[in-house]
Each structure stands twice: as structure tokens, then as C-alpha cells.
Design a protein around this motif. Structure first.
Motif, PDB file in Angstrom:
ATOM      1  N   VAL A   1      -8.911   1.449  58.915  1.00  0.00           N
ATOM      2  CA  VAL A   1      -9.157   0.176  59.316  1.00  0.00           C
ATOM      3  C   VAL A   1      -8.927   0.001  60.911  1.00  0.00           C
ATOM      4  CG1 VAL A   1      -8.524  -2.274  59.251  1.00  0.00           C
ATOM      5  CG2 VAL A   1      -8.482  -0.531  56.925  1.00  0.00           C
TER       6      VAL A   1
ATOM      7  N   LEU B   1      -6.707  -6.402  53.785  1.00  0.00           N
ATOM      8  CA  LEU B   1      -6.678  -5.270  54.744  1.00  0.00           C
ATOM      9  C   LEU B   1      -5.665  -4.444  54.380  1.00  0.00           C
ATOM     10  CD1 LEU B   1      -7.412  -7.084  57.764  1.00  0.00           C
ATOM     11  CD2 LEU B   1      -9.036  -5.586  56.755  1.00  0.00           C
TER      12      LEU B   1
ATOM     13  N   THR C   1     -13.501   0.480  57.849  1.00  0.00           N
ATOM     14  CA  THR C   1     -13.631  -0.861  58.020  1.00  0.00           C
ATOM     15  C   THR C   1     -13.159  -1.513  59.442  1.00  0.00           C
ATOM     16  OG1 THR C   1     -13.024  -1.244  55.598  1.00  0.00           O
ATOM     17  CG2 THR C   1     -12.719  -3.214  56.962  1.00  0.00           C
TER      18      THR C   1
END
Ligand code: SAM
Length: 288
Positions: free
Chosen positions: A85, A75, A38
Motif C-alpha cells: 500500500v 488498509l 493500492t
């Protein structure tokens, strides 16, 4: 040296991206942005161009000052689930006058690994190309746009002996230069880095006065980072601690609050408002 494989599960990567020249994206940043699960982007549309050009298939989500509080828990959940991430901003290093700091703090507090993949930063790029002393320097970023806070920062700059790096938007550049001339004097060394790393990169200096004259003739366009030389010891009167305390107490006797007295005395004493406030606070603590 053998490096460990990236991206690692459950790790937050703070990735520097170019401030202009696309060739400045490091091979490591490029590989990470392709492989990470991500990417939290300050602006998904802006970063979309770079990420698509890289062929990154990572999930993208927006992460900016207006959704920080809802995004951080999401997140962190991804990190908890073992996803990797990355956080990137529109340009340069996240966390430097850009979103990132709060996410890093939250990830650290939740015991997730945080790794920075360093990259360009306008502040350090301007500093090292200015020719001004870089052994000790401070970073002010954008000054508060108006009011007492802005005035106080400018007063601090008048007595700051270290080189200071500032960011400014083009439509506010002339006003800032005028204020720097008023508070620090026209002769104070200044180097304005414009459009760093880009085709029309230029440096304008070597003083506040020279930059003011230049930009009065050439309307400021593009992106600007200012590197302001420090005040010389001669320009900065240095009152002793005793004299500062004496004068602060006198001002307080006349009805000023401690913070107001510190602000009032700062320019004449050669000390910053914060320093004076701390001096007074410490003296009072010892007197108790
Ligand atoms: N995080 C970024 C960094 O690491 O440099 C800074 C982000 S801040 C929102 C944007 C400001 O950085 C601009 O308004 C300008 O003052 C400065 N800046 C960014 N790119 C620049 C460039 N190419 N040349 C000069 N200044 C730049």
C-alpha cells in the motif's frame, strides 16, 4: 549498493509527490506508484491525473481527514493480506499538514513495515531557500484559525528564538502578516515563499513589514510558506527560574489557574507558556 525489490508485500510506503514541478517526482517514487497494489490518495481525482500520466494501474482509494477511521482498518487488512500500500497526498509529503500520520502509527502498531520514499516538502523547500538560519528550526504548519489557541501560538512566536516555518492560505495571508507585525514586530526577518517550484515562484521579504507592504499592494494568490526568523536574545527578556516561579505563584495567589498564569507571564518572561507550565509543575512535584 544493491537495493531490495520494491514494493514489498505487507509494507506501507509513504510517498512524496511534487509540490508544483512534476519533474520533482523521483524515479523511485514513480516506479513504486506504478508497481504498488493500492494507493491511498488524499483526493483520488486530484492524484488521478498524476497516476494516469504514470500509467499506474494500482487500485486507488480515498484517504482524507473525514474517512481516516473507516479507511485505516481496511488498509491494515490489505497489508495483513500481503498487499503493498502507498499513501500519497495532493502535494508534498503525507503526514506534513496532510493525512498520513495516523495510518503510519496504526501500521507500526500492527507491526507492518513502513518505508518513506522521500520527496518535496514545502516547509523544507522554503526554509533552505530563505537564507534564514536552518541549523535549528521549528515547524508550526497552519496556526489555529482563531481564538485563544491562535493568540497563544502567536505569543509563543514572539519569543521563539529558532526559525519557524508556517503554512498559510492566500485569503488569510494578510491577516497573519498583520498579527506577526503586532506580536513579533515589523522588523522581524521573514521570507515568504510563494508558488515554490512553479512557474511564478517568488520570494518576498526580508521582514514582516516588507512582506506586509508588498502583499497590501499585490493581492495574495497561489500557495504560501512563511519562514520567520527567530527572536534575538536581546528581544527576549530571560527571567531566571526563581523569578518565573515567584511571579507565577503571585498570579495564582491572585486567582489565576496555573495555565492562565503561564500564559500571562510568557511574553514578559521570555519563556514559552509550555516552559513556564512545566517549570511550575516540576517545582510543585518537588515540593510534595
Ligand atoms: N504535505 C505538504 C508538504 O509536504 O509540503 C503540505 C500540505 S498543506 C495541506 C498545503 C500548504 O503547503 C499550502 O497551503 C501552502 O502553505 C504550502 N505549500 C504547498 N505547496 C506549496 C508551494 N508550491 N509553494 C509554497 N507553499 C506551498
Amino acid at each position: 549498493m544493491k537495493q531490495r525489490a520494491e514494493p514489498d508485500a505487507g509494507v506501507l510506503y509513504v510517498v512524496g509527490t511534487p509540490i508544483g514541478h512534476l519533474g520533482d517526482l523521483s524515479p523511485r517514487a514513480r516506479a513504486l506508484l506504478i508497481a504498488v497494489d493500492t494507493i491511498a490518495c488524499e483526493d483520488t481525482r486530484h492524484s488521478g491525473q498524476l497516476l494516469s500520466a504514470l500509467g499506474s494501474k494500482a487500485r486507488r482509494c480515498s484517504f482524507h481527514q473525514h474517512n481516516t477511521h473507516t479507511r485505516i482498518p481496511q488498509l491494515l487488512e490489505e497489508l495483513r493480506d500481503g498487499r503493498s500500500v502507498a499513501v500519497i497526498s495532493d502535494a508534498g509529503l503525507p503526514g506534513i499538514s496532510d493525512p498520513g500520520e495516523e495510518l503510519v502509527r496504526a501500521a507500526r502498531e500492527a507491526n507492518h513495515g513502513v518505508i518513506c520514499i522521500p520527496g518535496p516538502c514545502a516547509a523544507t523547500t522554503a526554509l533552505v531557500s530563505s537564507g534564514l538560519p536552518s541549523g535549528r528550526f521549528c515547524f508550526e504548519g497552519f496556526l489555529p484559525t482563531k481564538g485563544r489557541e491562535r493568540k497563544e501560538r502567536l505569543e509563543d512566536l514572539a519569543v521563539e528564538q529558532r526559525t519557524t516555518v508556517l503554512y498559510e492560505a492566500p485569503h488569510r495571508l494578510l491577516k497573519l502578516l498583520e498579527e506577526l507585525a503586532e506580536h513579533c514586530g515589523g522588523e522581524r526577518p521573514l521570507q515568504v515563499g510563494r508558488e515554490l517550484t512553479k512557474r511564478h515562484e517568488e520570494q518576498v521579504g526580508p521582514s514582516v513589514k516588507a512582506a506586509l507592504e508588498h502583499f497590501a499592494q499585490h493581492a495574495p494568490q497561489g500557495e504560501f510558506t512563511l519562514v520567520l526568523g527567530g527572536a534575538t536574545a536581546r528581544e527576549v527578556p530571560q527571567y531566571s527560574d526563581e523569578r518565573c516561579l515567584e511571579e507565577l505563584r503571585e498570579l495564582i495567589k491572585r486567582g489565576l489557574k496555573a495555565s492562565e498564569a503561564a500564559r500571562e507571564l510568557a511574553p514578559a518572561s521570555g519563556r514559552s507558556r509550555r516552559e513556564l507550565y512545566a517549570l511550575l509543575h516540576e517545582a510543585e512535584k518537588q515540593a510534595d
